[in-house]
Write a protein that holds these residues in place. Structure first.
Motif, PDB file in Angstrom:
ATOM      1  N   GLN A  90     -41.357 -29.913 -14.872  1.00  0.00           N
ATOM      2  CA  GLN A  90     -42.158 -30.281 -14.213  1.00  0.00           C
ATOM      3  C   GLN A  90     -43.570 -30.483 -15.326  1.00  0.00           C
ATOM      4  N   HIS A 126     -41.052 -39.289 -12.002  1.00  0.00           N
ATOM      5  CA  HIS A 126     -42.155 -38.008 -11.420  1.00  0.00           C
ATOM      6  C   HIS A 126     -42.932 -37.379 -12.985  1.00  0.00           C
ATOM      7  N   TYR A 129     -46.003 -32.932 -16.131  1.00  0.00           N
ATOM      8  CA  TYR A 129     -47.228 -32.708 -16.732  1.00  0.00           C
ATOM      9  C   TYR A 129     -46.975 -31.979 -17.939  1.00  0.00           C
ATOM     10  N   ASP A 154     -51.635 -36.794 -17.853  1.00  0.00           N
ATOM     11  CA  ASP A 154     -51.180 -35.930 -16.753  1.00  0.00           C
ATOM     12  C   ASP A 154     -51.645 -34.708 -17.497  1.00  0.00           C
ATOM     13  N   GLN A 179     -59.067 -35.547 -11.806  1.00  0.00           N
ATOM     14  CA  GLN A 179     -58.588 -36.602 -10.559  1.00  0.00           C
ATOM     15  C   GLN A 179     -58.243 -37.692 -11.572  1.00  0.00           C
ATOM     16  N   THR A 182     -52.151 -38.210 -12.434  1.00  0.00           N
ATOM     17  CA  THR A 182     -50.762 -38.026 -10.689  1.00  0.00           C
ATOM     18  C   THR A 182     -51.277 -36.883 -10.280  1.00  0.00           C
ATOM     19  N   ASP A 183     -51.550 -37.555  -9.140  1.00  0.00           N
ATOM     20  CA  ASP A 183     -51.511 -36.053  -8.171  1.00  0.00           C
ATOM     21  C   ASP A 183     -52.541 -35.205  -7.708  1.00  0.00           C
ATOM     22  N   LYS A 185     -56.098 -34.482  -6.890  1.00  0.00           N
ATOM     23  CA  LYS A 185     -56.304 -34.397  -5.957  1.00  0.00           C
ATOM     24  C   LYS A 185     -55.548 -33.268  -5.023  1.00  0.00           C
ATOM     25  N   ALA A 186     -54.134 -33.740  -4.814  1.00  0.00           N
ATOM     26  CA  ALA A 186     -53.325 -33.231  -4.321  1.00  0.00           C
ATOM     27  C   ALA A 186     -52.585 -31.936  -5.322  1.00  0.00           C
ATOM     28  N   LEU A 187     -52.737 -32.217  -6.607  1.00  0.00           N
ATOM     29  CA  LEU A 187     -52.407 -30.467  -7.822  1.00  0.00           C
ATOM     30  C   LEU A 187     -53.653 -29.909  -7.631  1.00  0.00           C
TER      31      LEU A 187
END
Length: 190
Positions: A90, A126, A129, A154, A179, A182-183, A185-187
Motif C-alpha cells: 500500500q 493500484h 503511496y 502520491d 488533492q 490518486t484518490d 479526497k477519499a484518502l
C-alpha cells in the motif's frame, strides 16, 4: 501553515489538504489506518527505521516489510526495494532526515524511487503511496532536503513541529494529503 508551505516549497498547498494531528505519530497512524484496506496490506520501511513503525502498522492490521538500505550510503537500494514490492504493498515509508542514521535521501534517490513506484503502481493496478515522515526536515544543515510531493504525486507528508521548534512533549503536526494524489479526497476523508 498552507501559506508557509506554499512559499517555502513552490507548490500550491491548500488548507483543505492539511489534516492536523497530535504530532507525527498520530499523523502516521492516521495515514496507515486509512491505507490498511485488508489484512494483507503491506507497508515497506527502509531499515534502519524509527522502531515505532512496526506497532503503528501492526496495530492497524497491516504487515510491515523491512528492506535494508545500501549500507555504504544508507540511501535506498532501489533494486532490493523493488524485490520486496508486491500487489499487497500500500505504501513505502521514508524518513528523511532519517532517524536513526541522520542520512538525507538525495534528489537522485527520490527520483529513482518515484519512477519505481509509478512503474509498480501501474503493474499492480493500484497506487503505491509514499509516506514521508518528516519531523526532522528543518534540522538538516548544508544539504538539500527535497520536498517529496514535488517528485512523486502520491506522497503523503507526516510532520511534527516538536523537533523543529524544540518543543519536546508538545505535539502538534499534520498530514499533507495532496488533492492531486490518486484518490486524494477519499484518502483525506478516510
Amino acid at each position: 501553515v498552507a501559506e508557509d508551505l506554499t512559499h517555502r516549497f513552490g507548490m500550491t498547498i491548500r488548507p483543505e489538504e492539511l489534516f492536523f494531528t497530535c504530532g507525527a505519530a498520530a499523523a502516521l497512524i492516521s495515514v496507515i489506518r486509512a491505507l490498511t484496506v485488508s489484512p494483507d496490506s503491506e507497508f515497506v520501511a527502509i531499515a534502519p527505521y524509527f522502531p515505532e513503525y512496526l506497532p503503528f502498522v501492526e496495530s492497524n492490521g497491516g504487515k510491515l516489510v523491512s528492506v535494508p538500505a545500501d549500507l555504504d550510503t544508507f540511501q535506498i537500494s532501489l533494486d532490493i526495494l523493488e524485490a520486496h514490492l508486491t500487489s499487497h504493498t500500500q505504501a513505502v515509508l521514508v524518513n528523511s532526515p532519517n532517524n536513526p542514521t541522520g542520512v538525507v535521501y538525495s534528489r537522485q534517490t527520490l527520483e529513482g524511487l518515484a519512477e519505481l513506484l509509478r512503474r509498480k503502481s501501474t503493474q499492480f493496478g493500484h497506487p503505491i503511496y509514499l509516506i514521508s515522515d518528516e519531523p526532522y526536515r528543518e534540522l538538516a544543515y548544508g544539504v538539500e532536503v527535497p520536498f517529496v510531493p514535488g517528485i512523486y504525486r502520491d506522497t503523503l507528508i507526516c510532520y511534527s513541529y516538536s523537533k523543529s521548534l524544540s518543543l519536546p512533549g508538545e505535539r502538534i503536526g499534520y498530514v499533507y494529503v495532496p488533492q492531486a494524489a490518486t484518490d486524494g479526497k477519499a484518502l483525506y476523508a478516510a
